[in-house]
Structures are given as structure tokens and as C-alpha cells.
Design a protein around this motif. Sequence first.
Motif, PDB file in Angstrom:
ATOM      1  N   PRO A  43      30.872 -57.898  14.229  1.00 26.95           N
ATOM      2  CA  PRO A  43      31.988 -58.168  15.135  1.00 26.95           C
ATOM      3  C   PRO A  43      31.827 -57.614  16.544  1.00 26.95           C
ATOM      4  CG  PRO A  43      32.563 -56.411  13.587  1.00 26.95           C
ATOM      5  CD  PRO A  43      31.183 -56.855  13.237  1.00 26.95           C
ATOM      6  N   GLY A  44      30.800 -56.767  16.781  1.00 28.92           N
ATOM      7  CA  GLY A  44      30.686 -56.105  18.089  1.00 28.92           C
ATOM      8  C   GLY A  44      30.057 -56.942  19.195  1.00 28.92           C
ATOM      9  N   LEU A  57      25.961 -55.890  17.720  1.00 27.77           N
ATOM     10  CA  LEU A  57      26.569 -54.598  17.384  1.00 27.77           C
ATOM     11  C   LEU A  57      27.537 -54.770  16.223  1.00 27.77           C
ATOM     12  CD1 LEU A  57      27.457 -53.339  20.989  1.00 27.77           C
ATOM     13  CD2 LEU A  57      25.453 -52.754  19.624  1.00 27.77           C
ATOM     14  N   ASP A  58      27.515 -53.791  15.309  1.00 24.58           N
ATOM     15  CA  ASP A  58      28.516 -53.854  14.234  1.00 24.58           C
ATOM     16  C   ASP A  58      29.764 -53.108  14.704  1.00 24.58           C
ATOM     17  OD1 ASP A  58      28.126 -51.149  13.891  1.00 24.58           O
ATOM     18  OD2 ASP A  58      27.320 -51.292  11.853  1.00 24.58           O
ATOM     19  N   LYS A  59      30.719 -52.903  13.804  1.00 26.50           N
ATOM     20  CA  LYS A  59      31.989 -52.343  14.271  1.00 26.50           C
ATOM     21  C   LYS A  59      31.852 -50.880  14.697  1.00 26.50           C
ATOM     22  CE  LYS A  59      34.161 -51.458   9.723  1.00 26.50           C
ATOM     23  NZ  LYS A  59      32.924 -51.514   8.948  1.00 26.50           N
ATOM     24  N   SER A  60      30.804 -50.186  14.238  1.00 26.05           N
ATOM     25  CA  SER A  60      30.641 -48.797  14.684  1.00 26.05           C
ATOM     26  C   SER A  60      29.548 -48.674  15.748  1.00 26.05           C
ATOM     27  CB  SER A  60      30.364 -47.891  13.490  1.00 26.05           C
ATOM     28  OG  SER A  60      29.275 -48.395  12.755  1.00 26.05           O
ATOM     29  N   ARG A  61      29.286 -49.746  16.447  1.00 22.02           N
ATOM     30  CA  ARG A  61      28.336 -49.829  17.573  1.00 22.02           C
ATOM     31  C   ARG A  61      26.879 -49.582  17.165  1.00 22.02           C
ATOM     32  NH1 ARG A  61      29.880 -45.897  21.886  1.00 22.02           N
ATOM     33  NH2 ARG A  61      28.335 -44.692  20.750  1.00 22.02           N
TER      34      ARG A  61
END
Length: 379
Positions: free
Chosen positions: A177-178, A229-233
Motif C-alpha cells: 500500500p505504500g 513500500l509496504d505499510k511500515s515503509r
Amino acid sequence: MKEGGEGFVRADQIDLKSIDEQLERHMNKALTMERNKRKEGDDDFATIDIAVSPRAIKNTTFRKQKQDWEIDPSKLIIKSVIARGTFGTVHRGVYDGQDVAVKLLDWGEEGQRTEAEISSLRTAFIQEVAVWHKLDHPNVTKFIGATMGSSELQVQTENGLISMPSNICCVVVEYLPGGALKSYLIKNRRRKLAFKVVIQLALDLARGLSYLHSQKIVHRDVKTENMLLDKSRTVKIADFGVARVEASNPNDMTGETGTLGYMAPEVLNGKPYNRKCDVYSFGICLWEIYCCDMPYPDLSFSEVTTAVVRQNLRPEIPRCCPSSLANVMKRCWDVNPEKRPEMDEVVSLLEANDTSKGGGMIPLDQQQGCFCFRKFKGP
Ligand SMILES: Nc1ncnc2c1ncn2[C@@H]1O[C@H](COP(=O)(O)OP(=O)(O)OP(=O)(O)O)[C@@H](O)[C@H]1O
């Protein structure tokens, strides 16, 4: 296919019958070409362990031996379009209850693509699956599965679920989602990034590439647009469209591939290359992450090529950049591939940076700012 609101695709905008007919024609043409190509002894497929059996076409459905990477199409729901890429469209979706991204291969309108284009699209698609399905690393987008043609795929529309044409090819991967690393850097181009964040992003990318190289995979299109990037960057390498299993003989790897500003001189020159072309591109990405800027914004394509190859042009490293990082950039983009470090060495060099004391590039518009660049060069 156009995007609808609320994560739906409008059913009235999908002409399933004509897509089905186009696919049928294209698939048959592509397979005939592929069969002919194989007869001519083209060993392009030597490194691909996907069984593509041109014999197994029946009633226009592309049947083949079941592969371990094949998805169960009845568990996949395809939703709205996220982006359009070279292959076709990337959709959001749900597979077996998990959020996923679905890359659908687009064969184009009848007459829009030449047979050669269709064949190369299909080859690239097979290649992407061949490379991706074996990979498993926290910094590589997780491959979930693919299908090379199924009559059971469904797309979620405003009017409920609608079956997709048979023969649609798709790759299903984890949903990130990033967004792209490039977009994240653009968002921070004025404020710049804290040194800690620079090192974290760079390390993620370096670890992902080091893993790929350990698996004998050369990505060949390392650029911040292809990193998600995922949700935790956490950075995850995506887009294996041009990735290849490294040839044991470097002369077997030639041809311009990648994106100009990131391309190593030997690639730009059409010379043989190996995994060190990824190290070069990583050097450019590292500069981009530190500076939150674009390399060579004022140069045209041909100017970049000429200057990189003939005048050894590289991005300008700001003076505020710690030498530990500047040295990694310079070593990575050395004109001589052999002098470039291996990615696992890059990981160690980055890990050695102390980020506890803060730091990072000072924005140009601050009083005490960094005057390393003559002018602001926004993307
Ligand atoms: N796993 C994912 N999660 C979320 N978004 C994704 C994912 N994969 C791709 N996307 C979106 O789709 C865009 C295009 O994806 P990708 O680069 O993989 O496709 P492509 O057809 O190979 O495109 P190209 O070769 O032109 O870069 C990405 O920039 C991103 O916005």
C-alpha cells in the motif's frame, strides 16, 4: 478497461466477447510463433523452467501441465485498476482472503500490436513468472501465483462478479500500500529524509538485491519506480519483467534494458554485462534516496547516454553527504564493473553507518542549508 469508482470496474465498459475473440486470435498466433522459434533452436527459454506446451491448446483454452505456482482462479477476485504498466493493467484484488495486486497481461486491440510485440510480451510475462515464483525474501515483493489462462477468473463490477475471458494471463503478488519509492522521494523532495531513513531505505534495497544476486538473478531495471513500500515503509523490489537468470558467459547478456539514467555504461554501450549493472543502478538509487532528487533532470535521453559513456558523467554528490555514503555511491557507479562492490559488501558498508547522531541532507531553503547544489532541481 476503465476504472470505476469505489474499487469497482464498470461492467458495461468491459467488452468480454471481443476481448475473448482477440485473445483467442493472439494466443494462437503467439503460440505458433513460439513453436516456430523453438524449432529454429532459439534457446531463450533454456533458463525458464515453465512447461509451455504449444500442443496443449484445446477449445482456445491454454492448457498446460499444472505448475506449483498456479493460482486457484476461483479464489481470486479482481477489483479496480491501480496502474497501467508495460504489460497491461495492475489491479487490486483479493486472493483467498488476502489483499493482492493482480498484473493482467493486455494483448491490446486487434491490429494494435504486431505479432512480434505480442510474442515478446508473452515471453516477458513467462520470464517474469519464471524468475519471481522462486523468490522468498523480506525485501522482494512476495509472489503468490499466476495463471497462464483460466476461464474461472472473475472481476468485481458494480453489477456483481463477472467472468473474465478465458486465456487471460495474470500474476498475483502481495499488495503493497505504500506506493513506489520514487513517489515517496518526490513527496519528501523539499524536506529531505533523515539519515536514519536514508540508511533504512538503502539497506532494504541493498539486501533485496544481494538476495537476488545470491539466487543468480540480475534484475536489470533497478530504479526507484520499481521499488514499492509496504505499510511500515519497508522497501520491496518489484517488477521482474526484464529480470534474468545470470548467464554463466557474460557474452550471453547484452542488449539495452533498464531505464536510461540508471543504466550502467556497459549496458548503454551494448557491451556484455553481468549483475554489476544492478550495483551501478543501486549507486544512482542511493544518491536519489539521499538527495530526494532526480539524476540529470536537465538532460535529454541522448545527452545522458553520451555524457555517461563518454564523459563519465555521474550525479553530483552534495558536500553534506557523509563520506561513508558518498564512497559507496562512487564505488557502485565506477565505470569498471569489476571495481564495483558486490551487493553483500554494500550491505555491510551501509550497516556500518551510525545513524544515532541524526543527520541527513539539509534542505536548500533553510538558512544554514546545504549549498552543494547550484539550484533546486525538483523532479
Ligand atoms: N504489489 C503491488 N502493490 C501495489 N501496487 C503495485 C504492486 N505492483 C505494482 N503496483 C503498481 O503498479 C505499477 C506498475 O507495476 P509494475 O511496474 O510492476 O508493472 P509493469 O507492467 O511491469 O510496468 P513497467 O514495466 O512499465 O514499470 C507500480 O508502479 C505500482 O503503482
